[in-house]
Scaffold this active site. Sequence first.
Site, PDB file in Angstrom:
ATOM      1  CD  GLU A 181      -3.097  -0.972   0.267  1.00 11.84           C
ATOM      2  OE1 GLU A 181      -3.067  -0.024  -0.555  1.00 11.84           O
ATOM      3  OE2 GLU A 181      -4.008  -1.820   0.287  1.00 11.84           O
ATOM      4  NE  ARG A 185      -3.918   2.699  -0.848  1.00  7.54           N
ATOM      5  CZ  ARG A 185      -5.183   2.611  -0.470  1.00  7.54           C
ATOM      6  NH1 ARG A 185      -5.859   3.676  -0.156  1.00  7.54           N
ATOM      7  NH2 ARG A 185      -5.781   1.430  -0.385  1.00  7.54           N
ATOM      8  CG  ASP A 313      -5.984  -7.457  -7.146  1.00  5.54           C
ATOM      9  OD1 ASP A 313      -4.924  -7.774  -6.586  1.00  5.54           O
ATOM     10  OD2 ASP A 313      -6.756  -6.581  -6.701  1.00  5.54           O
ATOM     11  CD  GLU A 465     -10.803  -1.973  -8.316  1.00  7.47           C
ATOM     12  OE1 GLU A 465     -11.979  -1.661  -7.983  1.00  7.47           O
ATOM     13  OE2 GLU A 465      -9.834  -1.832  -7.532  1.00  7.47           O
ATOM     14  CB  THR A 552      -2.111  -1.323  -9.132  1.00 11.44           C
ATOM     15  OG1 THR A 552      -3.339  -2.045  -9.087  1.00 11.44           O
ATOM     16  CG2 THR A 552      -1.557  -1.109  -7.736  1.00 11.44           C
TER      17      THR A 552
HETATM   18  C1  DMJ Z   1      -6.402   0.409  -4.820  1.00 12.25           C
HETATM   19  O1  DMJ Z   1      -5.568   0.643  -3.760  1.00 12.25           O
HETATM   20  C2  DMJ Z   1      -5.666  -0.224  -5.969  1.00 12.25           C
HETATM   21  O2  DMJ Z   1      -6.394  -0.077  -7.140  1.00 12.25           O
HETATM   22  C3  DMJ Z   1      -5.377  -1.681  -5.733  1.00 12.25           C
HETATM   23  O3  DMJ Z   1      -4.803  -2.290  -6.859  1.00 12.25           O
HETATM   24  C4  DMJ Z   1      -6.642  -2.413  -5.394  1.00 12.25           C
HETATM   25  N1  DMJ Z   1      -7.361  -1.800  -4.315  1.00 12.25           N
HETATM   26  C5  DMJ Z   1      -7.592  -0.382  -4.360  1.00 12.25           C
HETATM   27  C6  DMJ Z   1      -8.821   0.042  -5.147  1.00 12.25           C
HETATM   28  O4  DMJ Z   1      -9.867  -0.811  -5.130  1.00 12.25           O
END
Ligand code: DMJ
Length: 581
Positions: A181, A185, A313, A465, A552
């Site tokens: 995370e 982020r 994922d 998503e 992501t």
């Molecule tokens: C985000 O932090 C990112 O997109 C991650 O890949 C999946 N979870 C959240 C959004 O749903």
Amino acid sequence: MSFQLPRNIPNFSDGIRKVENITWQGFKGGSDLPLYKDKPWASPLRRPRFYRRKRSYLILLLLTSIVLFFRPWVTIASRARRLRPPQKVVYGDSWEDRREQIRQSFVSSWDAYSRDAWGMDEYHPLTSSGRNMVHDGMGWIIVDALDTLMIMNLTTQLEAAREWVDTKLSYDKDHNVNVFETTIRMLGGLLSAHYLSKDDLYLEKATDLGNRLVGAYDSASGIPYASVNLQTGQGEPSHVDGGASSTSEATTVQLEMKYLSKLTGEAIYWKKAEKVIQVVESNKAEAGLLPIFVHPTTGAFRGSEIRLGSRGDSYYEYLLKQYLQTNKKEIVYKDMYAEAMLGVRKHLLKYSNPNKLAFIAELPQGIGGPLSPKMDHLVCFMGGNLALGATEGKTAVQAKSRGWTGQMEMDLLLGGQITESCFQMYNTTATGLAPEIVYFNMEQDDGTEDMSINERDAHNLQRPETIESLFVMWRITGDPKYREWGWQIFQAFEKWTKLESGAYASVSDVTRIPPPPRNNMESFWLAETLKYLYLLFSPIDLLPLTDVVFNTEAHPLPRFDMEPLFQTGWARKTDDVKSTT
Ligand code: DMJ
């Protein structure tokens, strides 16, 4: 404070720039983007014929009311939803009007956060308060939103955010943080902010943070521990799951670490991140489908559960994007991605009844075990990902003019089908918002409903998503239905997640009118959901998919040449790959 916009970022000197007509090669019915009012209100979704007939619709409504009146025991559990046509278009809204409305939603969310919880890592919109995850905070919301502020040209807000980063943000915290995370982020947010602005402040902060994160990779195998202490650099195994790390977490740090190497010239970040993929690959998972836990001590998988939702994922996302990031030179990732997508088709891809919606199921006991028709909303990134893999960021028309294969065609098609199923996760609920998880109907003879929602899964966290896939599908196909669907979803967010205070909140039950709000706004609402919505209604030369990869967390990073400083430090031993073909 000033920041310089790189190529393809419009400089909105007069506020919002007008969206110019853009020539779309091969666009059906003319070269300019069609005006919204020219579009039929219903897209050609597969749906029962009676939905098209008004009279039948009324009869259905009447019958449903009678059934519900006499069946008060109908509960939320296993509530199933029928497909319905998208909502009618509100005529007169142009693409640029819509983009401006999305920008205003961002401003409203940001202003509420700034007023109630400035600098805090969490925002609790119902109580107008916030909370820090570490002492004095780590910029969770501000850093995650920096590039959206730049893309939306919100200069006043950006000035305040930059000031906070400059004067308040320190990662020197004696605190364990989640490696994944924090990488996607914070590191991703800072790197993207630097890419868009060329402001050295963000690179300095990113480098400092990167140096604190590398300790997480000092496990016996090279698989990062789940957490790391930002002050000591000491990795910390997960306290659950036998100390194993999530597979998707360990394998979704590479874009950020490699770009940090590219910028600083330091190989350490590159090597640490690259090694992770080599280790997971050496397990030779059948069909390229990885179990969702991996041990940092041994590098072996824990258990056999396979899914493309939580914990699985973004492994599949970063295989493709690593290949694209280094200008398609690292063929190893393309091979792994292709193998995994064949595995998805062979073992996980199913179609629901009665409307044959494509979905990606789960294998709780691995390949050979029973299949679960469960799909997390998280899986919805796969629609866009498949399309991106097919054209590598070009428009379909451009891609089809040279070297187009049957596999690419099938991947593009499947990308569209998954995106449509994800849109239906919104379109079939009372609120028009998707739940966190749905179960698809695979029974042949029980064929009235395509998906159902369990009570515990009925919440909506404002996840990105589906919007992400709509954005990518729009960019690649030029089909305006993806914009229409995005607009419909945006309106549902506006209607049900906006509070009187101007803040936006998650909701706990998308099947209830009104949906009860939750005291939470995730940072990805600003970083991803609103950004992808804004880009969906922006000109297609804003951050072209041929030039950037979105990490992501939706932070755009440039594609680059790795030579001469860097190269792929490993190769697959293909002789013992358990292929799915
Ligand atoms: C985000 O932090 C990112 O997109 C991650 O890949 C999946 N979870 C959240 C959004 O749903």
